[in-house]
Scaffold this motif. Structure first.
Motif, PDB file in Angstrom:
ATOM      1  N   THR A 450       0.940  -1.440   0.077  1.00 45.65           N
ATOM      2  CA  THR A 450       0.068   0.025   0.051  1.00 45.65           C
ATOM      3  C   THR A 450       0.841   1.125  -0.097  1.00 45.65           C
ATOM      4  O   THR A 450       1.622   1.334   0.648  1.00 45.65           O
ATOM      5  CB  THR A 450      -1.098   0.014   1.242  1.00 45.65           C
ATOM      6  N   LYS A 455      -1.459  10.014   7.702  1.00 45.39           N
ATOM      7  CA  LYS A 455      -1.932   9.121   8.772  1.00 45.39           C
ATOM      8  C   LYS A 455      -3.183   9.777   8.913  1.00 45.39           C
ATOM      9  O   LYS A 455      -3.824  11.068   9.050  1.00 45.39           O
ATOM     10  CB  LYS A 455      -1.072   9.125  10.094  1.00 45.39           C
ATOM     11  N   THR A 457      -6.980   9.384  11.554  1.00 42.81           N
ATOM     12  CA  THR A 457      -6.950   9.346  12.958  1.00 42.81           C
ATOM     13  C   THR A 457      -8.624   9.435  13.335  1.00 42.81           C
ATOM     14  O   THR A 457      -9.263  10.641  12.692  1.00 42.81           O
ATOM     15  CB  THR A 457      -6.405  10.151  13.836  1.00 42.81           C
ATOM     16  N   TYR A 549      -8.253   7.120  17.941  1.00 44.24           N
ATOM     17  CA  TYR A 549      -7.884   5.643  17.457  1.00 44.24           C
ATOM     18  C   TYR A 549      -7.314   5.916  16.161  1.00 44.24           C
ATOM     19  O   TYR A 549      -7.348   7.054  15.339  1.00 44.24           O
ATOM     20  CB  TYR A 549      -9.237   5.026  17.169  1.00 44.24           C
ATOM     21  N   ASP A 550      -6.519   5.080  15.709  1.00 45.44           N
ATOM     22  CA  ASP A 550      -5.829   5.112  14.421  1.00 45.44           C
ATOM     23  C   ASP A 550      -6.846   4.380  13.528  1.00 45.44           C
ATOM     24  O   ASP A 550      -7.683   3.575  13.739  1.00 45.44           O
ATOM     25  CB  ASP A 550      -4.615   3.991  14.467  1.00 45.44           C
ATOM     26  N   VAL A 551      -6.919   5.251  12.180  1.00 46.43           N
ATOM     27  CA  VAL A 551      -7.842   4.397  11.306  1.00 46.43           C
ATOM     28  C   VAL A 551      -6.912   3.888  10.109  1.00 46.43           C
ATOM     29  O   VAL A 551      -6.067   4.387   9.561  1.00 46.43           O
ATOM     30  CB  VAL A 551      -8.344   5.583  10.588  1.00 46.43           C
ATOM     31  N   GLU A 552      -7.018   2.662   9.722  1.00 48.90           N
ATOM     32  CA  GLU A 552      -6.540   1.999   8.791  1.00 48.90           C
ATOM     33  C   GLU A 552      -6.933   2.213   7.444  1.00 48.90           C
ATOM     34  O   GLU A 552      -5.944   2.705   6.575  1.00 48.90           O
ATOM     35  CB  GLU A 552      -6.611   0.420   9.008  1.00 48.90           C
ATOM     36  N   ASN A 553      -8.097   2.746   7.099  1.00 48.92           N
ATOM     37  CA  ASN A 553      -8.357   3.018   5.633  1.00 48.92           C
ATOM     38  C   ASN A 553      -9.787   3.810   5.647  1.00 48.92           C
ATOM     39  O   ASN A 553     -10.485   3.545   6.806  1.00 48.92           O
ATOM     40  CB  ASN A 553      -8.297   1.905   4.615  1.00 48.92           C
ATOM     41  N   GLY A 563      -8.611   6.334   1.689  1.00 53.55           N
ATOM     42  CA  GLY A 563      -7.319   7.283   2.120  1.00 53.55           C
ATOM     43  C   GLY A 563      -7.945   8.726   2.347  1.00 53.55           C
ATOM     44  O   GLY A 563      -8.949   9.371   2.615  1.00 53.55           O
TER      45      GLY A 563
END
Length: 570
Positions: A450, A455, A457, A549-553, A563
């Motif tokens: 990828t 980033k 969030t 939180y982290d967001v992957e996609n 994204g």
């Protein structure tokens, strides 16, 4: 010869007492959980329906037929004999008097449904409701109103504190004790837990309907509206009825305000009914001052009665029917011996009337207790009293009546778990491929890696509902153009504000909150956090919490963008 005024007055009273039936239905529906509302409504419909039929078949004649040793009236099946013609008051047509008495019988039966709500089989309810209207209520009614032994002793119960309300209340007490408490009502140590009803609005509506109908319940019990003495008495009865209800409500409001640190709404509603039940026996025999005192005493009695029944006896009564009808029915009947202007203890009449009143209360309570113990035991052995654990947890509406929800417009899911408005695919029809249903563009390179991207969030903010507008304005000022807001219920470490329901502290008060979710990429996360804190901060408990939180996609369904690109405005 019939009197138009007398007959119309009795028929009007019958209509008002009939209107109390939806009052009981709304009260009980409001004080139980939504998953059982259809069941309790059905019970209130059926006890009136079945009770009307069996009371016509034989119940009325057991109550008003020629007395046999002062114990029971001579049965007159289908009223083919002359029982009705012989008992009708002067100037009142026989069938007018019959329908007036029928709706009284229905009132006694419907009291039991509230005390045993949320765990009793519908089939069992139908059976014992018939028994009450067929024999239990008529038998005690004969003792009091049909020329029976209590009437001969001078027992005074003008409109039914004992004959109607205590009969229903004692039956409810026996039934609630035998069927057992609802799941989760008591802890392993025996501590009572509050299970609040789902709608105080419905409960309040029911109480106001009952208060209105009680003017017919008590007022029309004169069964006459002619002559100066009767007309004067009607005014006294109406006034006493209203004053006692008002005093009962006021007493409960003050008592709960002191005991629970705030006036309890549902208990105050029961306070109205406590005053009404208490004054019913002596509404024709006491002064206005006496009516207020009876209302105050009944209000105190219902608070004490509900607490003792719940916490000491461990009898689960969801709507407080036993405290209102059994306790206050007995208290009101005894108060006649104290406050009756003619013969009461406080008016120089001695203790004679009080003794007769006490004897009547004990005798009727014993009769109903024995009769209902036998009735419930037989029902328990044949069809069972209680639904299964699974049925109780999921609700009686779905299992007893096939009704998924009594509030269909608010039902989020259908029985198969799909949204109610989405129909399942026809059997055998091929499902659409996921790529066609939700187009997604795969931006990964051939090697499966990828590409590096900014980033992303997720920031989740939980706070008070009143803070949404300032939060939204603050977010807009720093360039946040999209967010999701959800109404939620919850509590934090403080367990919400303390709340009492019928004298029992609610274990965890779910407070109304909002959850605002924001996905950021371009705007710095720390900027969003600091801005939100500044917008929400008051220094008080309940300002809220922020979760990161982290967001992957992120995928924009319409265009397939992913994204960073999916988060940008078009």
């Amino acid at each position: 010869m019939y009197s138009s005024v007398n007959t119309i007055w009795v028929l009007l009273g019958a209509a008002l007492v009939f209107f109390m039936q939806p009052g009981f239905a709304m009260l009980e529906a409001g004080l139980i959980r939504a998953k059982n509302v259809g069941n309790i409504i059905m019970k209130n419909v059926i006890d009136l329906s079945l009770g009307s039929i069996v009371y016509w078949i034989v119940g009325f004649s057991i109550m008003f037929g020629v007395s046999n040793a002062g114990i029971i009236g001579t049965p007159d099946i289908f009223l083919f004999g002359d029982t009705l013609a012989n008992i009708a008051p002067d100037g009142v047509s026989p069938w007018s008097f019959f329908i007036f008495q029928t709706v009284f019988a229905a009132t006694a039966a419907t009291i039991v449904s509230g005390a045993m709500a949320e765990r009793t089989k519908f089939s069992a309810y139908c059976i014992y409701s018939v028994v009450i209207s067929l024999i239990v209520y008529p038998l005690s009614g004969h003792w009091i109103w049909g020329g029976g032994w209590l009437a001969e002793l001078g027992f005074h119960d003008f409109a039914g504190s004992t004959a109607v309300h205590m009969v229903g209340g004692v039956a409810g007490l026996v039934g609630a004790a035998m069927v057992g408490p609802r799941i989760g009502k008591y802890s392993k140590s025996g501590k009572s837990r509050a299970i609040p009803g789902h709608s105080l609005s419905l409960a309040a509506l029911g109480v106001f309907i009952l208060w209105f109908g009680w003017f017919g319940f008590n007022g029309a019990s004169t069964v006459s509206a002619t002559g100066d003495d009767v007309l004067a008495l009607m005014g006294i009865i109406f006034t006493n009825t209203n004053l006692a209800a008002a005093a009962g409500a006021a007493a409960v409001m003050v008592i709960t305000w002191i005991r629970y640190k705030g006036p309890d709404v549902s208990m105050t509603l029961n306070g109205v009914l406590a005053g009404l039940v208490g004054i019913t026996a002596g509404c024709d025999a006491v002064s206005a001052t006496g009516a207020v005192l009876i209302g105050l005493i009944s209000g105190a009695a219902v608070v004490i009665g509900v607490e003792i029944i719940d916490k000491s006896f461990k009898v689960d009564d969801p709507v407080g029917a036993v405290g209102v009808h059994c306790v206050c029915g007995a208290v009101g009947t005894l108060c006649v011996g104290l406050f009756a202007v003619d013969g009461g203890l406080f008016y120089g009449g001695g203790a004679g009337l009080l003794g007769v009143q006490a004897l009547g209360v004990i005798a009727v309570a014993a009769l109903v207790t024995i009769a209902m113990l036998i009735t419930f035991s037989v029902i328990k052995g044949i069809v069972g009293l209680r639904v299964t654990k699974e049925e109780e947890i999921e609700g009686l509406d779905i299992h007893e009546h096939g009704l998924e929800n009594s509030y269909a417009d608010f039902m989020p899911l259908s029985g198969n778990g799909r949204p109610a408005e989405v129909a399942p695919a026809a059997p055998g029809a091929p499902a659409a491929p996921v790529e066609a249903a939700i187009p997604v563009t795969d931006t990964r390179d051939a090697g499966g890696e990828t590409p590096k991207a900014p980033k992303m969030t997720k920031i989740s903010i939980i706070t008070r509902q009143s803070m949404f507008e300032p939060l939204e304005a603050a977010m807009s000022a720093i360039g946040i153009t999209g967010m999701t807001m959800t109404n939620i219920l919850g509590y934090g470490a403080q367990k919400g504000h303390p709340e009492f329901y019928r004298g029992v502290e609610v274990q965890a008060r779910l407070l109304p909150k909002i959850r605002v979710e924001i996905i950021v990429c371009k705007v710095p996360v720390r900027t969003v956090i600091e801005t939100a804190k500044k917008a929400l901060y008051t220094g008080s408990i309940g300002d809220g919490k922020i979760f990161v939180y982290d967001v992957e996609n992120v995928i924009r369904v319409r265009t397939g963008e992913e994204g960073y690109d999916a988060l940008q405005d078009d």
